[in-house]
Design a protein around this motif. Structure first.
Motif, PDB file in Angstrom:
ATOM      1  N   GLU A  44       0.773  -1.225  -0.021  1.00 50.43           N
ATOM      2  CA  GLU A  44       0.046   0.028  -0.110  1.00 50.43           C
ATOM      3  C   GLU A  44       0.747   1.323  -0.112  1.00 50.43           C
ATOM      4  O   GLU A  44       1.960   1.179   0.430  1.00 50.43           O
ATOM      5  N   ARG A  45       0.334   2.313  -0.639  1.00 51.46           N
ATOM      6  CA  ARG A  45       0.951   3.725  -0.527  1.00 51.46           C
ATOM      7  C   ARG A  45       1.101   4.099   0.837  1.00 51.46           C
ATOM      8  O   ARG A  45       0.081   4.004   1.639  1.00 51.46           O
ATOM      9  N   GLU A  46       2.127   4.511   1.398  1.00 48.01           N
ATOM     10  CA  GLU A  46       2.458   4.785   2.759  1.00 48.01           C
ATOM     11  C   GLU A  46       3.072   6.298   2.770  1.00 48.01           C
ATOM     12  O   GLU A  46       3.905   6.441   2.187  1.00 48.01           O
ATOM     13  N   ALA A  47       2.706   7.058   3.939  1.00 46.86           N
ATOM     14  CA  ALA A  47       3.155   8.322   4.062  1.00 46.86           C
ATOM     15  C   ALA A  47       4.694   8.250   4.704  1.00 46.86           C
ATOM     16  O   ALA A  47       4.985   7.334   5.249  1.00 46.86           O
ATOM     17  N   VAL A  48       5.454   9.109   4.112  1.00 47.92           N
ATOM     18  CA  VAL A  48       6.902   9.158   4.443  1.00 47.92           C
ATOM     19  C   VAL A  48       7.320  10.568   5.354  1.00 47.92           C
ATOM     20  O   VAL A  48       7.852  10.360   6.398  1.00 47.92           O
ATOM     21  N   ALA A  49       6.849  11.464   4.890  1.00 46.16           N
ATOM     22  CA  ALA A  49       7.016  12.674   5.414  1.00 46.16           C
ATOM     23  C   ALA A  49       5.846  13.919   5.217  1.00 46.16           C
ATOM     24  O   ALA A  49       5.414  13.616   4.011  1.00 46.16           O
ATOM     25  N   ALA A  50       5.840  14.890   5.896  1.00 46.22           N
ATOM     26  CA  ALA A  50       5.003  15.807   5.562  1.00 46.22           C
ATOM     27  C   ALA A  50       5.278  17.247   6.510  1.00 46.22           C
ATOM     28  O   ALA A  50       6.299  17.019   7.135  1.00 46.22           O
ATOM     29  N   ILE A  51       4.968  18.287   5.617  1.00 43.45           N
ATOM     30  CA  ILE A  51       5.650  19.481   6.079  1.00 43.45           C
ATOM     31  C   ILE A  51       4.531  20.602   6.182  1.00 43.45           C
ATOM     32  O   ILE A  51       3.871  20.887   4.902  1.00 43.45           O
ATOM     33  N   ALA A  52       4.033  21.331   7.093  1.00 45.56           N
ATOM     34  CA  ALA A  52       3.082  22.391   6.981  1.00 45.56           C
ATOM     35  C   ALA A  52       3.673  23.629   6.228  1.00 45.56           C
ATOM     36  O   ALA A  52       5.041  23.694   5.897  1.00 45.56           O
ATOM     37  N   TRP A  53       2.822  24.553   5.632  1.00 41.35           N
ATOM     38  CA  TRP A  53       2.811  25.488   5.048  1.00 41.35           C
ATOM     39  C   TRP A  53       4.209  26.418   5.548  1.00 41.35           C
ATOM     40  O   TRP A  53       4.832  26.997   4.829  1.00 41.35           O
ATOM     41  N   SER A  54       3.940  26.821   6.936  1.00 42.52           N
ATOM     42  CA  SER A  54       5.270  27.473   7.457  1.00 42.52           C
ATOM     43  C   SER A  54       6.596  26.953   7.756  1.00 42.52           C
ATOM     44  O   SER A  54       7.382  27.629   8.020  1.00 42.52           O
ATOM     45  N   GLY A  55       6.567  25.585   7.252  1.00 40.09           N
ATOM     46  CA  GLY A  55       7.655  24.888   7.442  1.00 40.09           C
ATOM     47  C   GLY A  55       8.159  24.479   9.109  1.00 40.09           C
ATOM     48  O   GLY A  55       9.034  23.709   9.451  1.00 40.09           O
TER      49      GLY A  55
END
Length: 130
Positions: A44-55
């Motif tokens: 399955e597709r899995e999340a690796v990383a994410a970042i909010a708009w402000s960083g």
């Protein structure tokens, strides 16, 4: 929605580093949380990383913590995934994703999934040989 184009995938040896880039089009990039997902064959597709708009807020999967770093440049409308100490198990198609998130909530979740993001790139292949 935003349009996303990934680049930077390659065939590398274990232990190498690689940087993926994702360029977005659209006027409201700066209020989108950006994410990187990956999908290996048969998985399955899995999340690796994410970042909010402000960083200021980031999310990492346990499997990549300490090895991968997500960053963004809101002027260039680009999000990056720096991948160090690559392992064969990191082999997958990597996808960039975006979701409008003005209150920067997504990176604070304990887990992220594909349904949390509405815009997707076409993917870039990363292959890590042993």
């Amino acid at each position: 929605q935003v349009q996303l184009v990934e680049s930077g995938g390659a065939l590398v040896q274990a232990g190498a580093s690689l940087r993926l880039s994702c360029v977005a089009s659209g006027r409201t990039f700066s209020i989108y949380t950006m994410g990187w997902f990956r999908q290996a064959p048969g998985k399955e597709r899995e999340a690796v990383a994410a970042i909010a708009w402000s960083g200021g807020s980031t999310y990492y999967a346990d499997s990549v913590k300490g090895r991968f770093t997500i960053a963004r440049d809101n002027v260039e409308k680009t999000v990056y995934l720096q991948m160090n100490s690559l392992k064969p198990e990191d082999t997958a198609v990597y996808y960039c994703a975006a979701e409008r998130d003005p209150f920067q909530l997504l990176p604070h979740r304990s887990a992220l999934g594909p349904r949390d993001f509405g815009s997707w790139g076409q993917g870039t292949q990363v292959t890590v040989s042993a």
